[in-house]
Design a protein around this motif. Structure first.
Motif, PDB file in Angstrom:
ATOM      1  N   GLY A 197       0.769  -1.437   0.249  1.00 30.45           N
ATOM      2  CA  GLY A 197       0.241  -0.389   0.541  1.00 30.45           C
ATOM      3  C   GLY A 197       1.017   1.526  -0.489  1.00 30.45           C
ATOM      4  O   GLY A 197       0.039   2.412  -0.029  1.00 30.45           O
ATOM      5  N   TRP A 198       2.024   1.662   0.577  1.00 31.69           N
ATOM      6  CA  TRP A 198       2.870   2.878   0.039  1.00 31.69           C
ATOM      7  C   TRP A 198       3.033   3.382  -1.671  1.00 31.69           C
ATOM      8  O   TRP A 198       3.089   2.158  -2.524  1.00 31.69           O
ATOM      9  N   ASP A 199       2.127   4.191  -1.586  1.00 36.03           N
ATOM     10  CA  ASP A 199       2.193   5.009  -3.113  1.00 36.03           C
ATOM     11  C   ASP A 199       2.899   6.493  -3.150  1.00 36.03           C
ATOM     12  O   ASP A 199       2.649   7.067  -1.673  1.00 36.03           O
ATOM     13  N   THR A 200       3.799   6.190  -4.063  1.00 37.39           N
ATOM     14  CA  THR A 200       3.977   7.410  -4.637  1.00 37.39           C
ATOM     15  C   THR A 200       3.381   8.311  -5.297  1.00 37.39           C
ATOM     16  O   THR A 200       3.317   9.590  -5.426  1.00 37.39           O
ATOM     17  N   GLY A 201       2.184   8.433  -5.858  1.00 41.99           N
ATOM     18  CA  GLY A 201       1.131   8.456  -6.451  1.00 41.99           C
ATOM     19  C   GLY A 201       0.399   9.164  -6.260  1.00 41.99           C
ATOM     20  O   GLY A 201      -0.253   9.871  -4.675  1.00 41.99           O
ATOM     21  N   ASP A 202      -1.027   9.668  -7.332  1.00 41.18           N
ATOM     22  CA  ASP A 202      -1.798  10.428  -6.595  1.00 41.18           C
ATOM     23  C   ASP A 202      -3.352  10.362  -5.811  1.00 41.18           C
ATOM     24  O   ASP A 202      -3.733   8.772  -6.383  1.00 41.18           O
ATOM     25  N   ALA A 203      -3.545  10.487  -4.771  1.00 37.19           N
ATOM     26  CA  ALA A 203      -3.875   9.453  -4.487  1.00 37.19           C
ATOM     27  C   ALA A 203      -5.793   9.810  -4.523  1.00 37.19           C
ATOM     28  O   ALA A 203      -6.226   9.116  -4.516  1.00 37.19           O
ATOM     29  N   GLN A 204      -6.016  11.124  -5.280  1.00 37.68           N
ATOM     30  CA  GLN A 204      -7.471  10.901  -5.703  1.00 37.68           C
ATOM     31  C   GLN A 204      -7.282   9.917  -6.824  1.00 37.68           C
ATOM     32  O   GLN A 204      -8.465   9.511  -7.427  1.00 37.68           O
ATOM     33  N   LEU A 205      -6.884   9.975  -7.699  1.00 36.51           N
ATOM     34  CA  LEU A 205      -6.297   9.448  -8.565  1.00 36.51           C
ATOM     35  C   LEU A 205      -6.501   7.624  -8.827  1.00 36.51           C
ATOM     36  O   LEU A 205      -7.151   6.972  -8.650  1.00 36.51           O
ATOM     37  N   LEU A 206      -6.204   7.056  -7.460  1.00 39.01           N
ATOM     38  CA  LEU A 206      -6.210   5.986  -6.601  1.00 39.01           C
ATOM     39  C   LEU A 206      -7.657   5.212  -6.807  1.00 39.01           C
ATOM     40  O   LEU A 206      -8.216   4.481  -6.278  1.00 39.01           O
ATOM     41  N   ASP A 207      -7.899   6.305  -5.429  1.00 36.04           N
ATOM     42  CA  ASP A 207      -8.887   6.573  -5.458  1.00 36.04           C
ATOM     43  C   ASP A 207     -11.014   6.581  -5.983  1.00 36.04           C
ATOM     44  O   ASP A 207     -11.303   5.823  -6.099  1.00 36.04           O
ATOM     45  N   GLU A 208      -9.970   7.100  -7.255  1.00 39.08           N
ATOM     46  CA  GLU A 208     -11.580   7.008  -8.671  1.00 39.08           C
ATOM     47  C   GLU A 208     -11.083   5.736  -9.777  1.00 39.08           C
ATOM     48  O   GLU A 208     -12.360   4.565  -9.380  1.00 39.08           O
TER      49      GLU A 208
END
Length: 258
Positions: free
Chosen positions: A187-198
């Motif tokens: 679950g460690w992520d360096t990307g866009d949280a909004q994109l992940l949510d979508e």
């Protein structure tokens, strides 16, 4: 130290993947394949009508025998129906997962060689379909090919972008209401949280079940507080660990319930 009464196999099942010695790898590969075969051949608890089934269908038998005044002269039978679940496996091979990803890929390899309908992917900063690589008969050859051709192996992690690639290119043809999507990641992520949510929302709408296996979940005091995991968790149906073979064995009950 060996615990009295425990077999060597039982000890290996409960040993954290991060603590395996090189001389134990062949045995863990064998056990992983054994685990996948067991899950693939497990029959569901659901039944269907059959002329020569091995179980008596009491409700159908009662309806049939009303004309005889309730005397059980005709017995209806049913038999177990093998689940036809489709699996999509998405494995994180970023740097933070390096100690676990090789064992999890062995698990994916064994699953793909046992289940009838499996699609396999790895991701780090981008997504790569590896289903065809796992057609190799030798697990070592398959892993070597994947490590060589997946350019972002042990790199950073952009889970949202990787899932967007999957949803855009593959989900329409691979995911429906008979599909279990299995994500293996810390679950460690360096990307866009909004994109992940979508993208998690989109995946959740399409799939029958979304299972997330996180090797860190078994750690004492673990809380899913990192950005990627906390964002994805509301769309996950089953959140479990994947730190040893015993935790992977529990996947069987989740597939049965799907």
């Amino acid at each position: 130290e060996e615990v009295p009464g425990y077999s060597a196999e039982e000890l290996l099942r409960t040993k954290d993947f991060s603590t395996f010695r090189p001389d134990e790898l062949d045995e863990i590969i064998r056990l992983t394949a054994k685990l996948a075969r067991r899950m693939a051949t497990r029959l569901s608890r659901r039944h269907k009508f059959a002329r020569r089934g091995d179980v008596i269908d009491l409700r159908r038998s009662m309806r049939r025998n009303i004309k005889y005044g309730g005397d059980p002269l005709e017995l209806a039978r049913k038999r177990r129906k093998i689940q036809k679940t489709k699996l999509v496996l998405l494995c994180d091979v970023s740097g933070s997962m390096d100690v676990y990803s090789r064992f999890l890929l062995q698990f994916i390899y064994a699953v793909q060689h046992t289940f009838a309908n499996v699609e396999s992917f790895v991701f780090s900063t981008q997504l790569t379909r590896v289903t065809d690589y796992f057609e190799e008969e030798d697990i070592a050859d398959a892993l070597h090919t994947i490590e060589r051709e997946v350019l972002d192996w042990s790199g950073g992690t952009r889970i949202g972008q990787s899932l967007k690639t999957f949803n855009d290119l593959y989900a329409r043809s691979m995911v429906d209401q008979r599909t279990v999507v299995l994500i293996l990641s810390d679950g460690w992520d360096t990307g866009d949280a909004q994109l992940l949510d979508e993208q998690m929302a989109e995946l959740s709408r399409r799939a029958a079940t979304v299972i997330w296996l996180n090797p860190l979940k078994a750690s004492p005091g673990y809380q899913p507080l990192c950005k990627g995991m906390s964002t994805a968790l509301p769309y996950v149906d089953v959140f479990a660990s994947a730190h040893n073979l015993a935790s992977l064995l529990e996947l069987e009950q989740y597939l049965k319930a799907s």
